[in-house]
Design a protein around this motif. Sequence first.
Motif, PDB file in Angstrom:
ATOM      1  N   PRO A 164       0.650  -1.219  -0.058  1.00 13.70           N
ATOM      2  CA  PRO A 164       0.028   0.019  -0.287  1.00 13.70           C
ATOM      3  C   PRO A 164       0.907   1.430  -0.011  1.00 13.70           C
ATOM      4  CG  PRO A 164      -0.906  -1.650   1.435  1.00 13.70           C
ATOM      5  CD  PRO A 164       0.356  -2.119   1.039  1.00 13.70           C
ATOM      6  N   GLU A 165       2.066   1.434   0.764  1.00 11.64           N
ATOM      7  CA  GLU A 165       2.904   2.418   0.725  1.00 11.64           C
ATOM      8  C   GLU A 165       3.602   2.558  -0.599  1.00 11.64           C
ATOM      9  OE1 GLU A 165       6.042   1.948   3.376  1.00 11.64           O
ATOM     10  OE2 GLU A 165       6.680   4.171   3.187  1.00 11.64           O
ATOM     11  N   GLU A 166       3.892   1.661  -1.089  1.00 12.15           N
ATOM     12  CA  GLU A 166       4.627   1.725  -2.545  1.00 12.15           C
ATOM     13  C   GLU A 166       3.566   2.090  -3.556  1.00 12.15           C
ATOM     14  OE1 GLU A 166       7.926  -1.765  -1.842  1.00 12.15           O
ATOM     15  OE2 GLU A 166       6.181  -2.194  -2.476  1.00 12.15           O
ATOM     16  N   LYS A 167       2.343   1.658  -3.429  1.00 13.98           N
ATOM     17  CA  LYS A 167       1.326   2.197  -4.411  1.00 13.98           C
ATOM     18  C   LYS A 167       1.247   3.652  -4.232  1.00 13.98           C
ATOM     19  CE  LYS A 167      -1.003  -2.253  -5.026  1.00 13.98           C
ATOM     20  NZ  LYS A 167      -2.307  -3.088  -4.915  1.00 13.98           N
ATOM     21  N   GLU A 168       0.868   4.008  -3.147  1.00 13.73           N
ATOM     22  CA  GLU A 168       0.694   5.484  -2.726  1.00 13.73           C
ATOM     23  C   GLU A 168       2.138   6.379  -3.368  1.00 13.73           C
ATOM     24  OE1 GLU A 168      -0.847   8.921  -2.042  1.00 13.73           O
ATOM     25  OE2 GLU A 168      -2.026   6.960  -1.976  1.00 13.73           O
ATOM     26  N   HIS A 169       3.125   5.891  -3.320  1.00 16.31           N
ATOM     27  CA  HIS A 169       4.364   6.675  -3.738  1.00 16.31           C
ATOM     28  C   HIS A 169       4.280   6.521  -5.250  1.00 16.31           C
ATOM     29  CE1 HIS A 169       8.576   7.459  -4.747  1.00 16.31           C
ATOM     30  NE2 HIS A 169       8.288   8.405  -3.784  1.00 16.31           N
ATOM     31  N   PHE A 170       3.932   5.310  -5.768  1.00 17.25           N
ATOM     32  CA  PHE A 170       3.881   5.129  -7.269  1.00 17.25           C
ATOM     33  C   PHE A 170       2.586   6.295  -7.755  1.00 17.25           C
ATOM     34  CE2 PHE A 170       1.599   3.368 -10.975  1.00 17.25           C
ATOM     35  CZ  PHE A 170       2.529   2.890 -11.676  1.00 17.25           C
ATOM     36  N   ARG A 171       1.629   6.289  -7.145  1.00 18.45           N
ATOM     37  CA  ARG A 171       0.555   7.307  -7.626  1.00 18.45           C
ATOM     38  C   ARG A 171       0.912   8.601  -7.408  1.00 18.45           C
ATOM     39  NH1 ARG A 171      -5.265   7.785  -7.208  1.00 18.45           N
ATOM     40  NH2 ARG A 171      -5.415   5.745  -6.405  1.00 18.45           N
ATOM     41  N   SER A 172       1.702   8.946  -6.286  1.00 15.61           N
ATOM     42  CA  SER A 172       1.998  10.300  -6.153  1.00 15.61           C
ATOM     43  C   SER A 172       3.148  10.937  -7.292  1.00 15.61           C
ATOM     44  CB  SER A 172       2.925  10.576  -5.009  1.00 15.61           C
ATOM     45  OG  SER A 172       3.288  11.843  -4.790  1.00 15.61           O
ATOM     46  N   THR A 173       4.054   9.912  -7.550  1.00 19.69           N
ATOM     47  CA  THR A 173       5.290  10.413  -8.632  1.00 19.69           C
ATOM     48  C   THR A 173       4.425  10.662  -9.894  1.00 19.69           C
ATOM     49  OG1 THR A 173       6.760   9.097  -7.428  1.00 19.69           O
ATOM     50  CG2 THR A 173       7.279   9.521  -9.657  1.00 19.69           C
ATOM     51  N   LEU A 174       3.612   9.513 -10.265  1.00 23.12           N
ATOM     52  CA  LEU A 174       3.114   9.591 -11.692  1.00 23.12           C
ATOM     53  C   LEU A 174       2.280  10.679 -11.969  1.00 23.12           C
ATOM     54  CD1 LEU A 174       4.530   6.881 -11.945  1.00 23.12           C
ATOM     55  CD2 LEU A 174       2.797   6.031 -13.151  1.00 23.12           C
ATOM     56  N   THR A 175       1.456  11.138 -10.668  1.00 25.76           N
ATOM     57  CA  THR A 175       0.289  12.215 -10.863  1.00 25.76           C
ATOM     58  C   THR A 175       1.362  13.334 -10.862  1.00 25.76           C
ATOM     59  OG1 THR A 175      -0.993  11.042  -9.145  1.00 25.76           O
ATOM     60  CG2 THR A 175      -1.380  13.640  -9.416  1.00 25.76           C
ATOM     61  N   GLN A 176       2.364  13.519 -10.421  1.00 27.49           N
ATOM     62  CA  GLN A 176       3.084  14.861 -10.742  1.00 27.49           C
ATOM     63  C   GLN A 176       3.544  14.933 -12.075  1.00 27.49           C
ATOM     64  OE1 GLN A 176       6.301  15.309  -7.648  1.00 27.49           O
ATOM     65  NE2 GLN A 176       5.266  14.410  -6.132  1.00 27.49           N
ATOM     66  N   SER A 177       3.973  13.891 -12.843  1.00 33.81           N
ATOM     67  CA  SER A 177       4.221  13.996 -14.131  1.00 33.81           C
ATOM     68  C   SER A 177       3.220  13.755 -15.058  1.00 33.81           C
ATOM     69  CB  SER A 177       5.215  12.905 -14.285  1.00 33.81           C
ATOM     70  OG  SER A 177       6.388  12.899 -13.610  1.00 33.81           O
ATOM     71  N   ASN A 178       1.943  13.694 -14.828  1.00 33.85           N
ATOM     72  CA  ASN A 178       0.731  13.682 -15.414  1.00 33.85           C
ATOM     73  C   ASN A 178       0.820  12.417 -16.194  1.00 33.85           C
ATOM     74  OD1 ASN A 178      -0.451  16.237 -14.694  1.00 33.85           O
ATOM     75  ND2 ASN A 178       1.146  17.125 -16.161  1.00 33.85           N
ATOM     76  N   VAL A 179       1.315  11.186 -15.785  1.00 37.57           N
ATOM     77  CA  VAL A 179       1.148   9.961 -16.542  1.00 37.57           C
ATOM     78  C   VAL A 179       0.329   8.862 -15.661  1.00 37.57           C
ATOM     79  CG1 VAL A 179       3.176  10.256 -17.843  1.00 37.57           C
ATOM     80  CG2 VAL A 179       3.304   9.470 -15.405  1.00 37.57           C
ATOM     81  N   TRP A 180      -0.370   9.324 -14.500  1.00 38.52           N
ATOM     82  CA  TRP A 180      -1.064   8.426 -13.791  1.00 38.52           C
ATOM     83  C   TRP A 180      -2.289   8.155 -14.590  1.00 38.52           C
ATOM     84  CZ3 TRP A 180      -1.601   5.221  -9.852  1.00 38.52           C
ATOM     85  CH2 TRP A 180      -2.795   4.892  -9.556  1.00 38.52           C
ATOM     86  N   ARG A 181      -2.736   6.769 -14.424  1.00 31.62           N
ATOM     87  CA  ARG A 181      -3.905   6.212 -15.081  1.00 31.62           C
ATOM     88  C   ARG A 181      -4.464   5.593 -14.059  1.00 31.62           C
ATOM     89  NH1 ARG A 181      -0.546   2.801 -19.455  1.00 31.62           N
ATOM     90  NH2 ARG A 181      -2.010   1.305 -18.379  1.00 31.62           N
ATOM     91  N   ALA A 182      -5.906   5.533 -14.317  1.00 31.21           N
ATOM     92  CA  ALA A 182      -7.025   5.281 -13.183  1.00 31.21           C
ATOM     93  C   ALA A 182      -7.062   3.604 -13.150  1.00 31.21           C
ATOM     94  CB  ALA A 182      -8.631   5.687 -13.431  1.00 31.21           C
ATOM     95  N   ASP A 183      -6.750   2.990 -14.330  1.00 29.91           N
ATOM     96  CA  ASP A 183      -6.661   1.443 -14.454  1.00 29.91           C
ATOM     97  C   ASP A 183      -5.520   0.957 -13.468  1.00 29.91           C
ATOM     98  OD1 ASP A 183      -4.889   2.522 -16.113  1.00 29.91           O
ATOM     99  OD2 ASP A 183      -4.975   0.672 -17.203  1.00 29.91           O
ATOM    100  N   PHE A 184      -4.663   1.470 -13.212  1.00 29.91           N
ATOM    101  CA  PHE A 184      -3.435   0.871 -12.204  1.00 29.91           C
ATOM    102  C   PHE A 184      -4.272   0.426 -11.103  1.00 29.91           C
ATOM    103  CE2 PHE A 184      -0.621   4.147 -14.133  1.00 29.91           C
ATOM    104  CZ  PHE A 184       0.058   3.287 -15.226  1.00 29.91           C
ATOM    105  N   ASP A 185      -5.169   1.185 -10.416  1.00 29.76           N
ATOM    106  CA  ASP A 185      -5.751   0.762  -9.167  1.00 29.76           C
ATOM    107  C   ASP A 185      -6.357  -0.638  -9.318  1.00 29.76           C
ATOM    108  OD1 ASP A 185      -5.368   3.041  -7.564  1.00 29.76           O
ATOM    109  OD2 ASP A 185      -6.870   4.254  -8.316  1.00 29.76           O
TER     110      ASP A 185
END
Length: 383
Positions: free
Chosen positions: A137-158
């Motif tokens: 869970p902690e790694e997923k949150e860091h993953f989300r935070s990092t990719l969100t800052q670069s605008n490459v986060w995708r909802a399907d990762f969840d």
Amino acid sequence: MAIRYSIVIPTYNRAPQLLLTLASFETQTYQKQLFEVIVADDGSTDGTKEMVEGFQASYPLIYVFHPEQRGRSAVRNLGLRQARGLYIIFCDADFLVLPEFISIVSRYHRKYPKAVLSGFPYSWDNAYTHYYPGFSPEEKEHFRSTLTQSNVWRADFDTANDIIPLITPEDILRQTDALSKVAFPSRVPPNIKKQFASTDVAPWMLLVTRCVSMRRSHLTRIRGFNERFVLYGLEDWDLGYRLHRLKIPFYCIKEVVGYHQEHPTYLRGEVLNTENLKIMFETYGFNDSSLNLFALVPPSEDLETYKNTLRVLRRGIRSKLTRPSALLLRRTLRMAAKQFFQPNNTPAYKKTLQKIKKESMNRKSRVAHVLREMVLKSEKLVE
């Protein structure tokens, strides 16, 4: 032309990451006829063999394997036996090298031809080249935070149940900006990086096989990795320690030469494997304080305290005023290592520690202070 650098990449079930690493060697600015890449597979079951054999490399690419898993040391030795280069570069399957990687290593070896060159601590940063459903869970949150800052986060990762690539071999080959969007600084504190880079004590800790280069003749002389180390932990420092005993110098490569491809923490295994530490004590005995101290202050947990303790001990031995305390400190570390290795006659061990504590009680030097700290840690070994 003769091969100058043999890059040995050990792997076990890391096919997606290894594919990108192999692609990154396609981008090298160093002449491709002067280096070879040897993939040493420790019994992978994820299609690594087919992937490597199907990879269209423009450099010499060799694949060797164990039919069944034999451990991190054995598989590195397997790759080492195939090597033809003057120098060996050990590179992890999840280390994504930059185009200047071998050129930079070569430049350093021209200056330090007999040295061990380490990519640590300046190439400690990471990149999310893949999404893993096994992230904590902690790694997923860091993953989300990092990719969100670069605008490459995708909802399907969840909701993903499979590994999803974020970087492709084409991104590597065409050197797009995709990597920059998923790269992030290491969370290792600056003081720890500084301690890794310092070679005044225990310089052999620079030998971290994610990215390290040395003469093949030196490795042949010490017969490579100790294959008694099967599980994760200490097999690289053991190799570095033996090279250090040959008085081979260690230097840091101060440029960033690559990125670690981030993956779930559980894939790494234990950072400090106590059974492997016992192998080191069995092999080298108890006459070296830099090894004995592992029993009380594992460097993987507190590198700053570890190295500062060795510095205090060394200074203490050199001074007539503090030498008695330094000798007691050295004795305490030896006793603790022996107790860690094989608990024996615990009452006598406790009694001796109490005596050392009493002797140091009224001493005010830095050495005496560290001595009292190590006595307290030694007592906890038998609590």
